[in-house]
Design a protein around this motif. Structure first.
Motif, PDB file in Angstrom:
ATOM      1  N   HIS A  46       0.504   5.455 -25.509  1.00 52.90           N
ATOM      2  CA  HIS A  46       0.221   6.260 -24.316  1.00 52.90           C
ATOM      3  C   HIS A  46      -1.269   6.576 -24.162  1.00 52.90           C
ATOM      4  CE1 HIS A  46       4.398   7.263 -25.686  1.00 52.90           C
ATOM      5  NE2 HIS A  46       4.658   6.912 -24.440  1.00 52.90           N
ATOM      6  N   ARG A  47      -2.121   5.673 -24.653  1.00 56.59           N
ATOM      7  CA  ARG A  47      -3.567   5.918 -24.551  1.00 56.59           C
ATOM      8  C   ARG A  47      -4.082   5.696 -23.139  1.00 56.59           C
ATOM      9  NH1 ARG A  47      -3.423   2.676 -29.199  1.00 56.59           N
ATOM     10  NH2 ARG A  47      -4.287   0.937 -28.007  1.00 56.59           N
ATOM     11  N   ASP A  48      -3.466   4.788 -22.398  1.00 57.71           N
ATOM     12  CA  ASP A  48      -3.963   4.435 -21.078  1.00 57.71           C
ATOM     13  C   ASP A  48      -3.551   5.472 -20.038  1.00 57.71           C
ATOM     14  OD1 ASP A  48      -4.979   1.559 -21.607  1.00 57.71           O
ATOM     15  OD2 ASP A  48      -2.953   1.550 -22.433  1.00 57.71           O
ATOM     16  N   ASP A  49      -4.242   5.429 -18.915  1.00 64.15           N
ATOM     17  CA  ASP A  49      -3.872   6.267 -17.775  1.00 64.15           C
ATOM     18  C   ASP A  49      -2.743   5.572 -17.025  1.00 64.15           C
ATOM     19  OD1 ASP A  49      -4.459   8.467 -15.768  1.00 64.15           O
ATOM     20  OD2 ASP A  49      -4.771   6.699 -14.513  1.00 64.15           O
ATOM     21  N   LEU A  50      -1.559   6.199 -16.986  1.00 63.98           N
ATOM     22  CA  LEU A  50      -0.387   5.546 -16.421  1.00 63.98           C
ATOM     23  C   LEU A  50      -0.538   5.198 -14.938  1.00 63.98           C
ATOM     24  CD1 LEU A  50       2.417   4.427 -16.877  1.00 63.98           C
ATOM     25  CD2 LEU A  50       3.342   6.742 -16.581  1.00 63.98           C
ATOM     26  N   PRO A  51      -1.042   6.089 -14.081  1.00 69.02           N
ATOM     27  CA  PRO A  51      -1.242   5.707 -12.672  1.00 69.02           C
ATOM     28  C   PRO A  51      -2.135   4.476 -12.507  1.00 69.02           C
ATOM     29  CG  PRO A  51      -1.373   8.079 -12.870  1.00 69.02           C
ATOM     30  CD  PRO A  51      -1.331   7.530 -14.276  1.00 69.02           C
ATOM     31  N   THR A  52      -3.149   4.352 -13.371  1.00 66.48           N
ATOM     32  CA  THR A  52      -4.020   3.181 -13.309  1.00 66.48           C
ATOM     33  C   THR A  52      -3.250   1.920 -13.694  1.00 66.48           C
ATOM     34  OG1 THR A  52      -5.980   4.503 -13.828  1.00 66.48           O
ATOM     35  CG2 THR A  52      -6.126   2.123 -14.220  1.00 66.48           C
TER      36      THR A  52
ATOM     37  N   PHE B 206       4.004  13.060 -14.789  1.00 66.46           N
ATOM     38  CA  PHE B 206       3.299  13.191 -16.064  1.00 66.46           C
ATOM     39  C   PHE B 206       2.624  14.549 -16.165  1.00 66.46           C
ATOM     40  CE2 PHE B 206      -0.337  12.590 -18.927  1.00 66.46           C
ATOM     41  CZ  PHE B 206       0.351  12.184 -20.063  1.00 66.46           C
ATOM     42  N   ALA B 207       2.088  15.050 -15.054  1.00 70.61           N
ATOM     43  CA  ALA B 207       1.409  16.342 -15.080  1.00 70.61           C
ATOM     44  C   ALA B 207       2.383  17.478 -15.402  1.00 70.61           C
ATOM     45  CB  ALA B 207       0.732  16.604 -13.737  1.00 70.61           C
ATOM     46  N   GLU B 208       3.611  17.369 -14.873  1.00 73.25           N
ATOM     47  CA  GLU B 208       4.590  18.431 -15.075  1.00 73.25           C
ATOM     48  C   GLU B 208       5.293  18.338 -16.424  1.00 73.25           C
ATOM     49  OE1 GLU B 208       7.255  18.432 -11.782  1.00 73.25           O
ATOM     50  OE2 GLU B 208       5.707  18.948 -10.319  1.00 73.25           O
ATOM     51  N   GLU B 209       5.539  17.122 -16.910  1.00 70.61           N
ATOM     52  CA  GLU B 209       6.273  16.945 -18.165  1.00 70.61           C
ATOM     53  C   GLU B 209       5.658  15.825 -18.996  1.00 70.61           C
ATOM     54  OE1 GLU B 209      10.281  16.332 -16.426  1.00 70.61           O
ATOM     55  OE2 GLU B 209      10.826  18.141 -17.527  1.00 70.61           O
ATOM     56  N   PRO B 210       4.419  15.995 -19.470  1.00 76.21           N
ATOM     57  CA  PRO B 210       3.764  14.896 -20.203  1.00 76.21           C
ATOM     58  C   PRO B 210       4.501  14.490 -21.465  1.00 76.21           C
ATOM     59  CG  PRO B 210       2.534  16.958 -20.423  1.00 76.21           C
ATOM     60  CD  PRO B 210       3.545  17.172 -19.353  1.00 76.21           C
ATOM     61  N   GLU B 211       5.005  15.458 -22.236  1.00 72.92           N
ATOM     62  CA  GLU B 211       5.696  15.123 -23.474  1.00 72.92           C
ATOM     63  C   GLU B 211       7.019  14.409 -23.209  1.00 72.92           C
ATOM     64  OE1 GLU B 211       4.488  15.253 -26.493  1.00 72.92           O
ATOM     65  OE2 GLU B 211       2.643  15.916 -25.526  1.00 72.92           O
ATOM     66  N   VAL B 212       7.700  14.818 -22.137  1.00 68.09           N
ATOM     67  CA  VAL B 212       8.947  14.159 -21.770  1.00 68.09           C
ATOM     68  C   VAL B 212       8.679  12.713 -21.359  1.00 68.09           C
ATOM     69  CG1 VAL B 212      10.828  14.099 -20.083  1.00 68.09           C
ATOM     70  CG2 VAL B 212      10.162  16.265 -21.143  1.00 68.09           C
ATOM     71  N   SER B 213       7.628  12.505 -20.578  1.00 67.32           N
ATOM     72  CA  SER B 213       7.282  11.149 -20.149  1.00 67.32           C
ATOM     73  C   SER B 213       6.999  10.262 -21.348  1.00 67.32           C
ATOM     74  CB  SER B 213       6.055  11.185 -19.222  1.00 67.32           C
ATOM     75  OG  SER B 213       6.334  11.900 -18.036  1.00 67.32           O
ATOM     76  N   ARG B 214       6.284  10.785 -22.325  1.00 64.30           N
ATOM     77  CA  ARG B 214       5.977   9.999 -23.527  1.00 64.30           C
ATOM     78  C   ARG B 214       7.235   9.719 -24.342  1.00 64.30           C
ATOM     79  NH1 ARG B 214       1.629  13.923 -23.802  1.00 64.30           N
ATOM     80  NH2 ARG B 214      -0.358  12.969 -23.173  1.00 64.30           N
TER      81      ARG B 214
ATOM     82  N   GLU C  37       0.829  -1.196   0.000  1.00 69.12           N
ATOM     83  CA  GLU C  37       0.000   0.000   0.000  1.00 69.12           C
ATOM     84  C   GLU C  37       0.868   1.252   0.000  1.00 69.12           C
ATOM     85  OE1 GLU C  37      -3.215   2.367  -0.358  1.00 69.12           O
ATOM     86  OE2 GLU C  37      -3.064   0.196  -0.615  1.00 69.12           O
ATOM     87  N   SER C  38       1.969   1.216   0.744  1.00 78.43           N
ATOM     88  CA  SER C  38       2.898   2.352   0.740  1.00 78.43           C
ATOM     89  C   SER C  38       3.445   2.583  -0.668  1.00 78.43           C
ATOM     90  CB  SER C  38       4.068   2.092   1.701  1.00 78.43           C
ATOM     91  OG  SER C  38       3.622   1.994   3.032  1.00 78.43           O
ATOM     92  N   LEU C  39       3.837   1.503  -1.324  1.00 80.53           N
ATOM     93  CA  LEU C  39       4.339   1.608  -2.690  1.00 80.53           C
ATOM     94  C   LEU C  39       3.271   2.153  -3.632  1.00 80.53           C
ATOM     95  CD1 LEU C  39       6.273  -1.773  -2.850  1.00 80.53           C
ATOM     96  CD2 LEU C  39       7.308   0.487  -3.154  1.00 80.53           C
ATOM     97  N   ARG C  40       2.045   1.705  -3.446  1.00 80.10           N
ATOM     98  CA  ARG C  40       0.954   2.156  -4.303  1.00 80.10           C
ATOM     99  C   ARG C  40       0.770   3.672  -4.190  1.00 80.10           C
ATOM    100  NH1 ARG C  40      -3.022  -0.944  -6.393  1.00 80.10           N
ATOM    101  NH2 ARG C  40      -2.620  -2.596  -4.872  1.00 80.10           N
ATOM    102  N   VAL C  41       0.752   4.165  -2.961  1.00 79.73           N
ATOM    103  CA  VAL C  41       0.546   5.603  -2.734  1.00 79.73           C
ATOM    104  C   VAL C  41       1.695   6.414  -3.323  1.00 79.73           C
ATOM    105  CG1 VAL C  41       0.388   7.406  -0.978  1.00 79.73           C
ATOM    106  CG2 VAL C  41      -0.870   5.266  -0.683  1.00 79.73           C
ATOM    107  N   VAL C  42       2.918   6.006  -2.993  1.00 85.07           N
ATOM    108  CA  VAL C  42       4.084   6.778  -3.412  1.00 85.07           C
ATOM    109  C   VAL C  42       4.282   6.729  -4.932  1.00 85.07           C
ATOM    110  CG1 VAL C  42       6.601   6.928  -3.259  1.00 85.07           C
ATOM    111  CG2 VAL C  42       5.247   6.557  -1.194  1.00 85.07           C
ATOM    112  N   LEU C  43       4.176   5.538  -5.519  1.00 90.16           N
ATOM    113  CA  LEU C  43       4.387   5.409  -6.959  1.00 90.16           C
ATOM    114  C   LEU C  43       3.295   6.119  -7.747  1.00 90.16           C
ATOM    115  CD1 LEU C  43       5.535   1.684  -7.215  1.00 90.16           C
ATOM    116  CD2 LEU C  43       6.938   3.724  -7.586  1.00 90.16           C
ATOM    117  N   ARG C  44       2.055   5.975  -7.305  1.00 91.27           N
ATOM    118  CA  ARG C  44       0.967   6.622  -8.030  1.00 91.27           C
ATOM    119  C   ARG C  44       1.122   8.141  -8.007  1.00 91.27           C
ATOM    120  NH1 ARG C  44      -4.094   5.120  -9.887  1.00 91.27           N
ATOM    121  NH2 ARG C  44      -5.487   6.889 -10.212  1.00 91.27           N
ATOM    122  N   ARG C  45       1.490   8.667  -6.845  1.00 92.43           N
ATOM    123  CA  ARG C  45       1.659  10.124  -6.744  1.00 92.43           C
ATOM    124  C   ARG C  45       2.844  10.586  -7.588  1.00 92.43           C
ATOM    125  NH1 ARG C  45       0.312  14.688  -4.505  1.00 92.43           N
ATOM    126  NH2 ARG C  45       1.827  16.131  -3.594  1.00 92.43           N
TER     127      ARG C  45
END
Length: 223
Positions: free
Chosen positions: A185-191, A110-118, A96-104
Motif C-alpha cells: 500500500h505504498r502507492d497512492d491508490l487514486p493515482t 480511503f480517507a474515511e477507512e484507510p485501515e479497512v481499505s488496506r 472521463e466520467s469513470l475517471r472522475v467518479v472512481l477517483r473520487r
C-alpha cells in the motif's frame, strides 16, 4: 461542469429509525469482523465469534451477510457508482466520467477507512475465498457498467464492445487493488486508478513507465 457527488454523512439524506438500526447492526458486524481478523487472522475468525463480538445472533449475521467473505467485501459502492455516472454530463467521454467518479470514490473510501481499505485488499491477495467472492461481486458491478455505458453510447448492454470494455475495466481494477496490496500500500491508490484507465484507453503506446498518458482515448473504445 460539476464534480460527482458521493453521499457522505454530511450530504446523505436522513435515515428513518428502522434504517438507522439496520445500519448500526451492519456496522457492528463489520467492525467486529475486522477487529477479530486483525487479532487472530481470517481463517481463525468464525461467524459465531463475530456474532458474539457484535452482540447479535449468528442468524442475524447471515441475514445481513450471506458469507463471511461478504462481511469483508460488502460496501455500498455499486448503487452510488450507477447514480454518479448518470449524473455526469451526457456529452462527457465515458472514460472521463469513470475517471472522475472512481477517483473520487476511491479517495473518499480511503480517507474515511484507510485501515479497512488496506485490510480488504490484503485479504484479497492472501485468502483465495475472499478473492473468489470479490470476483463474483465485481461481475455485478460489471453489469451496472454495461447498462450505463450502453445508455451513454447508444449501444445495447449486450454488445460485444460494451461488455468487453466494462468487464475489462472490472478486471483491471481488481488487478490494480492487488498491485496496491502487493506493494504494501505504498502507492497512492487514486493515482493507480488513473494509470489503469490510461492503460485501458491508450495502451502501452500511449503511456510511459510511470503510467502517464497523453492519449485521452483509444480506437474502438466507448466514448
Amino acid at each position: 461542469m460539476t464534480a460527482a457527488r458521493i453521499p457522505t454523512a454530511e450530504t446523505a439524506p436522513p435515515l428513518g429509525l428502522r434504517e438507522r438500526k439496520k445500519l448500526k447492526t451492519r456496522l457492528a458486524i463489520r467492525e467486529a469482523t475486522y477487529r477479530l481478523i486483525r487479532e487472530q487472522g481470517y481463517e481463525a475468525t468464525t461467524v459465531e465469534q463475530i456474532a458474539e463480538a457484535a452482540e447479535v445472533s449468528p442468524s442475524t449475521v447471515f441475514r445481513y451477510f450471506p458469507t463471511k467473505e461478504d462481511i469483508v467485501l460488502t460496501d455500498e459502492f455499486d448503487p452510488l457508482l450507477e447514480s454518479e455516472l448518470r449524473e455526469r454530463p451526457a456529452d462527457e467521454p465515458i472514460v472521463e466520467s469513470l475517471r472522475v467518479v472512481l477517483r473520487r470514490a476511491v479517495s473518499l473510501g480511503f480517507a474515511e477507512e484507510p485501515e479497512v481499505s488496506r485490510l480488504r485488499t490484503k485479504l484479497m491477495i492472501e485468502v483465495p475465498a475472499v478473492r473468489s467472492r470479490m470476483l463474483e461481486s465485481m461481475s455485478v458491478t460489471g453489469g451496472i457498467l454495461c447498462r450505463v455505458i450502453a445508455e451513454r453510447t447508444g449501444r445495447e448492454p449486450g454488445d460485444l464492445e460494451v461488455r468487453t470494455f466494462s468487464m475489462g475495466l472490472i478486471g483491471a481494477l481488481t488487478e490494480t487493488a492487488a498491485y496496491w496490496a502487493e506493494r504494501d500500500h505504498r502507492d497512492d491508490l487514486p493515482t493507480l486508478v488513473d494509470r489503469t484507465l490510461s492503460m485501458l484507453t491508450s495502451g502501452f503506446a500511449g503511456a510511459d513507465r510511470s503510467g502517464k498518458s497523453s492519449v485521452p482515448s483509444g480506437p474502438g473504445m466507448p466514448s
